[in-house]
Design a protein around this motif. Structure first.
Motif, mmCIF file in Angstrom:
data_model
loop_
_atom_site.group_PDB
_atom_site.id
_atom_site.type_symbol
_atom_site.label_atom_id
_atom_site.label_comp_id
_atom_site.label_asym_id
_atom_site.label_seq_id
_atom_site.Cartn_x
_atom_site.Cartn_y
_atom_site.Cartn_z
ATOM 1 N N LYS A 1 -38.872 -3.151 -14.283
ATOM 2 C CA LYS A 1 -38.382 -3.885 -15.446
ATOM 3 C C LYS A 1 -36.869 -3.755 -15.603
ATOM 4 C CE LYS A 1 -42.598 -3.707 -18.242
ATOM 5 N NZ LYS A 1 -43.218 -3.167 -19.480
ATOM 6 N N ASN A 2 -36.317 -2.705 -15.004
ATOM 7 C CA ASN A 2 -34.881 -2.479 -15.108
ATOM 8 C C ASN A 2 -34.135 -2.892 -13.850
ATOM 9 O OD1 ASN A 2 -34.014 -0.996 -17.761
ATOM 10 N ND2 ASN A 2 -36.011 -0.163 -17.218
ATOM 11 N N GLY A 3 -34.759 -3.755 -13.049
ATOM 12 C CA GLY A 3 -34.036 -4.402 -11.962
ATOM 13 C C GLY A 3 -34.095 -3.748 -10.610
ATOM 14 N N PHE A 4 -35.080 -2.872 -10.368
ATOM 15 C CA PHE A 4 -35.199 -2.206 -9.076
ATOM 16 C C PHE A 4 -36.464 -2.652 -8.342
ATOM 17 C CE2 PHE A 4 -32.628 0.554 -11.717
ATOM 18 C CZ PHE A 4 -31.576 0.876 -10.877
ATOM 19 N N GLN A 5 -36.382 -2.629 -7.042
ATOM 20 C CA GLN A 5 -37.562 -2.879 -6.215
ATOM 21 C C GLN A 5 -38.040 -1.524 -5.694
ATOM 22 O OE1 GLN A 5 -36.844 -4.964 -2.541
ATOM 23 N NE2 GLN A 5 -38.938 -5.744 -2.430
ATOM 24 N N VAL A 6 -39.193 -1.084 -6.150
ATOM 25 C CA VAL A 6 -39.664 0.260 -5.844
ATOM 26 C C VAL A 6 -40.782 0.228 -4.806
ATOM 27 C CG1 VAL A 6 -40.528 2.418 -6.798
ATOM 28 C CG2 VAL A 6 -39.106 0.928 -8.214
ATOM 29 N N HIS A 7 -40.548 0.899 -3.688
ATOM 30 C CA HIS A 7 -41.585 1.083 -2.672
ATOM 31 C C HIS A 7 -42.184 2.470 -2.873
ATOM 32 C CE1 HIS A 7 -40.138 -2.510 -0.611
ATOM 33 N NE2 HIS A 7 -38.919 -2.025 -0.764
ATOM 34 N N HIS A 8 -43.508 2.557 -2.816
ATOM 35 C CA HIS A 8 -44.185 3.803 -3.145
ATOM 36 C C HIS A 8 -44.907 4.376 -1.929
ATOM 37 C CE1 HIS A 8 -47.703 5.950 -5.318
ATOM 38 N NE2 HIS A 8 -46.698 6.793 -5.122
ATOM 39 N N GLU A 9 -44.752 5.697 -1.740
ATOM 40 C CA GLU A 9 -45.460 6.402 -0.679
ATOM 41 C C GLU A 9 -46.011 7.694 -1.269
ATOM 42 O OE1 GLU A 9 -47.470 7.267 2.072
ATOM 43 O OE2 GLU A 9 -46.179 5.597 2.692
ATOM 44 N N VAL A 10 -47.250 8.050 -0.900
ATOM 45 C CA VAL A 10 -47.880 9.240 -1.479
ATOM 46 C C VAL A 10 -47.873 10.430 -0.537
ATOM 47 C CG1 VAL A 10 -49.395 7.855 -2.947
ATOM 48 C CG2 VAL A 10 -50.197 8.565 -0.691
ATOM 49 N N ASN A 11 -47.664 10.208 0.747
ATOM 50 C CA ASN A 11 -47.776 11.260 1.757
ATOM 51 C C ASN A 11 -46.405 11.578 2.341
ATOM 52 O OD1 ASN A 11 -48.225 12.429 4.539
ATOM 53 N ND2 ASN A 11 -50.342 12.351 3.806
ATOM 54 N N GLY A 12 -46.071 12.873 2.366
ATOM 55 C CA GLY A 12 -44.771 13.282 2.879
ATOM 56 C C GLY A 12 -44.554 12.907 4.332
ATOM 57 N N LEU A 13 -45.608 12.957 5.128
ATOM 58 C CA LEU A 13 -45.488 12.624 6.545
ATOM 59 C C LEU A 13 -45.099 11.171 6.756
ATOM 60 C CD1 LEU A 13 -48.515 14.528 8.120
ATOM 61 C CD2 LEU A 13 -46.082 14.972 8.533
ATOM 62 N N HIS A 14 -45.529 10.294 5.842
ATOM 63 C CA HIS A 14 -45.258 8.863 5.983
ATOM 64 C C HIS A 14 -43.931 8.455 5.347
ATOM 65 C CE1 HIS A 14 -49.923 8.484 6.054
ATOM 66 N NE2 HIS A 14 -49.437 8.871 7.232
ATOM 67 N N ALA A 15 -43.316 9.382 4.588
ATOM 68 C CA ALA A 15 -42.098 9.044 3.858
ATOM 69 C C ALA A 15 -40.956 8.686 4.797
ATOM 70 C CB ALA A 15 -41.689 10.205 2.961
ATOM 71 N N ILE A 16 -40.851 9.421 5.893
ATOM 72 C CA ILE A 16 -39.745 9.180 6.826
ATOM 73 C C ILE A 16 -39.860 7.797 7.449
ATOM 74 C CG2 ILE A 16 -38.629 9.995 8.942
ATOM 75 C CD1 ILE A 16 -39.583 12.822 8.136
ATOM 76 N N GLU A 17 -41.088 7.396 7.798
ATOM 77 C CA GLU A 17 -41.308 6.051 8.336
ATOM 78 C C GLU A 17 -40.977 4.995 7.287
ATOM 79 O OE1 GLU A 17 -45.299 5.815 9.683
ATOM 80 O OE2 GLU A 17 -45.081 7.410 11.165
ATOM 81 N N ALA A 18 -41.309 5.290 6.021
ATOM 82 C CA ALA A 18 -41.046 4.331 4.944
ATOM 83 C C ALA A 18 -39.552 4.109 4.751
ATOM 84 C CB ALA A 18 -41.680 4.829 3.637
ATOM 85 N N VAL A 19 -38.753 5.143 4.985
ATOM 86 C CA VAL A 19 -37.295 4.995 4.866
ATOM 87 C C VAL A 19 -36.782 4.018 5.911
ATOM 88 C CG1 VAL A 19 -35.080 6.186 5.113
ATOM 89 C CG2 VAL A 19 -36.933 7.271 3.829
ATOM 90 N N SER A 20 -37.282 4.143 7.132
ATOM 91 C CA SER A 20 -36.869 3.222 8.199
ATOM 92 C C SER A 20 -37.333 1.804 7.913
ATOM 93 C CB SER A 20 -37.451 3.702 9.533
ATOM 94 O OG SER A 20 -36.955 4.971 9.882
ATOM 95 N N GLU A 21 -38.514 1.680 7.327
ATOM 96 C CA GLU A 21 -39.090 0.354 7.085
ATOM 97 C C GLU A 21 -38.409 -0.375 5.930
ATOM 98 O OE1 GLU A 21 -43.404 -1.679 5.866
ATOM 99 O OE2 GLU A 21 -43.268 0.479 6.308
ATOM 100 N N HIS A 22 -38.112 0.340 4.831
ATOM 101 C CA HIS A 22 -37.638 -0.323 3.617
ATOM 102 C C HIS A 22 -36.132 -0.175 3.372
ATOM 103 C CE1 HIS A 22 -41.777 -1.108 2.576
ATOM 104 N NE2 HIS A 22 -42.070 0.181 2.617
ATOM 105 N N ALA A 23 -35.466 0.741 4.096
ATOM 106 C CA ALA A 23 -34.017 0.955 3.933
ATOM 107 C C ALA A 23 -33.621 1.087 2.461
ATOM 108 C CB ALA A 23 -33.240 -0.175 4.591
ATOM 109 N N PRO A 24 -34.184 2.039 1.736
ATOM 110 C CA PRO A 24 -33.860 2.186 0.306
ATOM 111 C C PRO A 24 -32.427 2.660 0.104
ATOM 112 C CG PRO A 24 -35.106 4.080 1.056
ATOM 113 C CD PRO A 24 -35.091 3.104 2.198
ATOM 114 N N GLN A 25 -31.851 2.294 -1.018
ATOM 115 C CA GLN A 25 -30.516 2.783 -1.353
ATOM 116 C C GLN A 25 -30.572 4.150 -2.017
ATOM 117 O OE1 GLN A 25 -27.728 0.155 -3.227
ATOM 118 N NE2 GLN A 25 -28.436 -1.634 -2.098
ATOM 119 N N LEU A 26 -31.769 4.529 -2.482
ATOM 120 C CA LEU A 26 -31.949 5.825 -3.127
ATOM 121 C C LEU A 26 -33.404 6.239 -2.967
ATOM 122 C CD1 LEU A 26 -30.519 7.090 -6.461
ATOM 123 C CD2 LEU A 26 -33.015 7.013 -6.226
#
Length: 244
Positions: free
Chosen positions: A36-61
């Motif tokens: 609602k405050n203008g961000f696109q949030v990608h969600h991951e629940v597992n620490g092992l998959h978090a690193i792959e999610a960073v490569s996939e979504h290129a988050p700014q934070l």
């Protein structure tokens, strides 16, 4: 949670953020609020998959919980720091200074305890993203203004590179920002309050140890003896000096 009506820095293209949190109900609330405050949030629940999610979504934070299945948040943070330059905010339900220090030493840029106050979380996110935006502005400085020599140190703001003698030192974005602030006033005292305000865009409460921990980590990377530092010296009760 109530919507904060202050506009995000970019309403046309939502800023991508990665939330790594295994509490699904909490994650849903955070996602709704930040969306609602203008961000696109990608969600991951597992620490092992978090690193792959960073490569996939290129988050700014990245918002990263400490207690995670697969791989704990501290380990994720340590692994990400090898390649991810953006801000990492750690979340934890544990009120333990050891966890806070460990998270910051692993390369985290901030630390928030649960239960999360949505407006506080939003303020931290915006402060870190403003810092990134200011980095881009600083990169437009003239070449002479971008280069600072301080003793054995050579600091290039344009390329965001640092050398000790001829050895290049790998720093996170937050570490470089801190070093550059000290370099701009080399030979002079830079107080903690000023450093805190410029880095976090938040008021300093006199108790926050983030700056001290960051300086300690920076000294370690620069090879500066913490007991007898030559590059970044402590002025007790005041702040720090980068040797000229």
């Amino acid at each position: 949670m109530q919507q904060d009506n202050q506009p995000n820095q970019s309403e046309e293209v939502p800023t991508p953020i990665l939330l790594v949190e295994d509490d699904v109900k909490l994650a849903e609330l955070v996602i709704t609020f930040l969306t609602k405050n203008g961000f696109q949030v990608h969600h991951e629940v597992n620490g092992l998959h978090a690193i792959e999610a960073v490569s996939e979504h290129a988050p700014q934070l990245i918002i990263l919980d400490i207690m995670l299945p697969g791989l704990d948040g501290l380990s994720v943070c340590r692994k990400l720091r090898d390649s991810y330059p953006g801000p990492i905010l750690m979340l934890t339900a544990l009120n333990d200074d050891i966890d806070e220090v460990a998270g910051l030493e692993m390369g985290a840029d901030g630390y928030l305890g649960k239960p999360i106050k949505p407006r506080v979380l939003l303020a931290h996110i915006r402060a870190h993203l403003r810092r990134i935006s200011l980095q881009r502005i600083e990169n437009n400085l003239s070449e002479n203004e971008q280069l600072i020599l301080a003793g054995r140190l050579k600091i290039d703001a344009g390329k965001r590179q640092v050398w000790v003698n001829t050895r290049e030192i790998e720093l996170t974005a937050a570490e470089f920002d801190l070093l550059w602030l000290l370099a701009e006033q080399k030979g002079q005292i830079t107080d903690r309050e000023e450093l805190h305000k410029k880095i976090f865009r938040l008021e300093y409460d006199g108790l926050d140890r983030n700056i001290d921990i960051r300086v300690s980590r920076l000294r370690k990377k620069l090879g500066d003896d913490p007991k007898h530092p030559e590059l970044i010296k402590t002025v007790r009760g005041q702040g720090y000096i980068l040797a000229d």
